[in-house]
Every structure is written in structure tokens, then in C-alpha cells.
Design an enzyme around this catalytic site. Structure first.
Site, PDB file in Angstrom:
ATOM      1  N   ASP A  17       1.625  -1.777  -1.533  1.00  0.00           N
ATOM      2  CA  ASP A  17       2.971  -1.517  -1.025  1.00  0.00           C
ATOM      3  C   ASP A  17       3.030  -0.165  -0.312  1.00  0.00           C
ATOM      4  OD1 ASP A  17       5.629  -1.965  -0.549  1.00  0.00           O
ATOM      5  OD2 ASP A  17       6.299  -1.472  -2.571  1.00  0.00           O
TER       6      ASP A  17
ATOM      7  N   HIS B  94       0.708  -1.807   8.559  1.00  0.00           N
ATOM      8  CA  HIS B  94      -0.079  -2.945   8.064  1.00  0.00           C
ATOM      9  C   HIS B  94      -1.515  -2.872   8.583  1.00  0.00           C
ATOM     10  CE1 HIS B  94       3.462  -4.511   6.308  1.00  0.00           C
ATOM     11  NE2 HIS B  94       4.043  -4.898   7.428  1.00  0.00           N
TER      12      HIS B  94
ATOM     13  N   LEU C  79     -18.715  -9.000  -6.046  1.00  0.00           N
ATOM     14  CA  LEU C  79     -17.266  -8.986  -6.259  1.00  0.00           C
ATOM     15  C   LEU C  79     -16.563 -10.173  -5.590  1.00  0.00           C
ATOM     16  CD1 LEU C  79     -14.805  -6.268  -6.455  1.00  0.00           C
ATOM     17  CD2 LEU C  79     -14.616  -7.472  -4.318  1.00  0.00           C
TER      18      LEU C  79
HETATM   19  C1  FPP Z   1       4.038  -4.286   1.544  1.00  0.00           C
HETATM   20  O1  FPP Z   1       4.334  -3.080   2.193  1.00  0.00           O
HETATM   21  C2  FPP Z   1       2.885  -4.854   2.196  1.00  0.00           C
HETATM   22  C3  FPP Z   1       2.802  -6.113   2.681  1.00  0.00           C
HETATM   23  C4  FPP Z   1       3.871  -7.107   2.581  1.00  0.00           C
HETATM   24  C5  FPP Z   1       1.615  -6.552   3.399  1.00  0.00           C
HETATM   25  C6  FPP Z   1       0.352  -6.089   2.798  1.00  0.00           C
HETATM   26  C7  FPP Z   1      -0.739  -6.342   3.718  1.00  0.00           C
HETATM   27  C8  FPP Z   1      -1.756  -5.496   3.926  1.00  0.00           C
HETATM   28  C9  FPP Z   1      -1.920  -4.241   3.208  1.00  0.00           C
HETATM   29  C10 FPP Z   1      -2.841  -5.817   4.849  1.00  0.00           C
HETATM   30  C11 FPP Z   1      -3.564  -7.014   4.364  1.00  0.00           C
HETATM   31  C12 FPP Z   1      -4.848  -7.137   4.952  1.00  0.00           C
HETATM   32  C13 FPP Z   1      -5.535  -8.285   4.992  1.00  0.00           C
HETATM   33  C14 FPP Z   1      -6.921  -8.211   5.385  1.00  0.00           C
HETATM   34  C15 FPP Z   1      -4.947  -9.582   4.680  1.00  0.00           C
HETATM   35  P1  FPP Z   1       5.717  -2.945   2.941  1.00  0.00           P
HETATM   36  O2  FPP Z   1       5.532  -3.356   4.345  1.00  0.00           O
HETATM   37  O3  FPP Z   1       6.760  -3.711   2.203  1.00  0.00           O
HETATM   38  O4  FPP Z   1       5.965  -1.414   2.844  1.00  0.00           O
HETATM   39  P2  FPP Z   1       7.401  -0.711   2.708  1.00  0.00           P
HETATM   40  O5  FPP Z   1       7.926  -1.078   1.358  1.00  0.00           O
HETATM   41  O6  FPP Z   1       7.057   0.730   2.815  1.00  0.00           O
HETATM   42  O7  FPP Z   1       8.246  -1.205   3.832  1.00  0.00           O
END
Ligand code: FPP
Length: 256
Positions: A35, A52, A146
Site C-alpha cells: 500500500d 504503481h 521461492l
Molecule cells: C495500493 O496502493 C496498491 C495497489 C492497489 C496496487 C499494488 C500494485 C503494485 C505494487 C504493483 C504490482 C506489480 C506487479 C508486478 C503486479 P494505493 O494505490 O492504494 O496507494 P494509496 O493508498 O497511497 O493511494
């Protein structure tokens, strides 16, 4: 003098303090709620998708670090069943990330003996997303290192509903008696049925909630929260979480 050094570490953070980890108590399964991508980007005046993209790089970093530590399974919450509510541009970007990630990193994952898997509702995912994942799953299926398990279009409540439906079908078909339904049967019908339950659950970005993640499986997981935004999460943070895990006493409702 020692007190002054300790105070200095406290003030500066623990980035340089040595971390002693016991190799015989490494969590087998670490699950991560990644997050803070959006807030990381906002802090830098960047669009959310830049967060992201940076989060994708952290996935690679943490996968290699977890593999080196001896973690057996790493489950990453990449997209929840609720994330479809986000703006289309963001959803489209998130759906392209597995493809992008695997195009760049698959060779190195293979070189590190990593096995790729996914759990989630496949039917609603775009074909390019599922194709990239299935290709990686197939190419790495014989790897013994892993297990990198992406939770994609995943929701804990939906998973339990699917498990209940599948059990009901077994009962209807006469393959299972109602009185034989117990915890192990529900577990066997979960999307993660072939994996051990998480020992350690990490959530980044300072939020203190579970957001519908592995609700059944984390019944006795150790929880570790950090204020660090996911794109900044690194090997050091993972080790801090494992060090804290090793200080905990897991009693599973019993006594020590
Ligand atoms: C939450 O942060 C994050 C997500 C919903 C997406 C997570 C995805 C990634 C970290 C990349 C994944 C990579 C691969 C290879 C699949 P948020 O956007 O809700 O953050 P915020 O709460 O600060 O808005």
C-alpha cells in the site's frame, strides 16, 4: 557511549544497525499488502500510476530479498476485487503491470529458481494479463525456490464464498457428508489450498486494516505494519519485519 550510539540509531532510524536473524526461524510464507503507491507519487508531484510503476520495482527487489532469506512463499496483493472501483486509466495501468513486470524480470526470476503463481478470479481479467501470467506460471512450474504468488482480482470474502460453493457442490454430488465439513475441508477449497498459511503479514503505508486479504488464512499470522510507502520498501524493511517476527511468541491460542 553505547547509550549515545543507541540514541543516535533511534533518532536516525535503524538503517545501519546490525540485524541478527536466526536462519532456523524464517517465516515460510510472507504475505504483503503493498500500500501507499498513490501517496508516494503524490508526495513527489507525480501521477498515481508512477507510484504503481515504482511499486513494481519494489516487487522485484523484495522477491529477491525474500528468496535470499529463505522464505518459501511470498504472496503479493496486487489487485483486489474492490480495486475495479478505481478510475479506468488506473485499472488499465494496473492490469498491464504483470505483463510489463514479467517481460522485464522473468529471466532473472528463473535464474533465481522462483516459481510464479497467482490466485484470484481469472475470468474477469483482461486476456493480456492472464496470458502473461500463465506463460510465467508454465515456464517456472518446475522451479523449486521461492513461490511468488500474485493475488490478482483477489478478495478474501469472495474466496470463502467460492470455497463454500465448491463444498456445496461436493455435498450435492454425494461426495461429501455435511457432518464431515470442518476447517480442513474449507481450507482445501481455498485458492491457496496448496500453500501453507502466511506466518507473517506485512502492510505498508501506515494503514492498519486487512482490506479483504486472506481473511481465512491469516487467523494466526503475525501482523507487521510500517509507515513506509510500498515503492520505498526494501530488503532492510523486510529484514526488520522478520526480526520482529522472530521476537514474537506464537501460541495459536495455547500456552507457551
Ligand atoms: C495500493 O496502493 C496498491 C495497489 C492497489 C496496487 C499494488 C500494485 C503494485 C505494487 C504493483 C504490482 C506489480 C506487479 C508486478 C503486479 P494505493 O494505490 O492504494 O496507494 P494509496 O493508498 O497511497 O493511494
Amino acid at each position: 557511549m553505547i547509550k549515545r550510539i543507541q540514541a543516535w540509531f533511534k533518532q536516525k532510524g535503524t538503517d545501519h544497525a546490525p540485524l541478527e536473524l536466526s536462519s532456523d526461524n524464517i517465516p515460510k510464507h510472507v504475505a504483503i499488502i503493498m500500500d501507499g503507491n498513490g501517496r508516494w507519487a503524490k508526495k513527489r508531484g507525480l501521477p498515481r500510476i508512477a507510484g504503481h510503476h515504482s511499486g513494481m520495482k519494489a516487487v522485484k527487489r523484495v522477491t529477491i530479498a525474500a528468496n535470499d532469506l529463505g522464505v518459501k512463499v511470498l504472496t503479493m496483493y496486487a489487485f483486489s476485487t474492490e480495486n475495479w472501483k478505481r478510475p479506468k486509466e488506473e485499472v488499465d495501468f494496473l492490469m498491464k503491470l504483470p505483463q510489463q513486470f514479467l517481460a522485464i524480470e522473468l529471466d532473472e526470476l528463473i535464474a533465481n529458481n522462483v516459481q510464479v503463481r497467482m490466485m484470484g478470479l481469472r475470468d474477469d481479467l483482461p486476456s493480456h494479463t492472464i496470458q502473461a501470467l500463465e506463460e510465467a506460471i508454465d515456464k517456472t512450474k518446475h522451479n523449486t525456490g521461492l513461490i511468488l504468488n500474485f493475488a490478482l482480482n483477489y478478495g478474501g470474502q469472495r474466496e470463502i464464498v467460492e470455497s463454500v460453493r465448491s463444498i456445496a457442490q461436493h455435498v450435492q454430488a454425494g461426495k461429501l457428508k455435511i457432518e464431515d465439513i470442518e476447517e480442513a475441508v474449507v481450507q482445501e477449497h481455498l485458492m491457496s489450498s496448496e500453500l501453507p498459511n502466511p506466518d507473517l503479514l506485512i502492510r505498508t503505508s501506515g494503514e492498519l486494516r486487512l482490506s479483504n486479504f486472506m481473511l481465512w488464512q491469516i487467523a494466526y499470522s503475525e501482523l507487521w505494519f510500517t509507515d513506509v510507502y510500498w515503492p520505498e520498501f526494501n530488503e532492510r524493511h523486510l529484514k526488520e519485519a522478520v526480526a520482529e517476527y522472530q521476537r514474537r511468541s506464537r501460541r495459536y491460542g495455547g500456552l507457551q
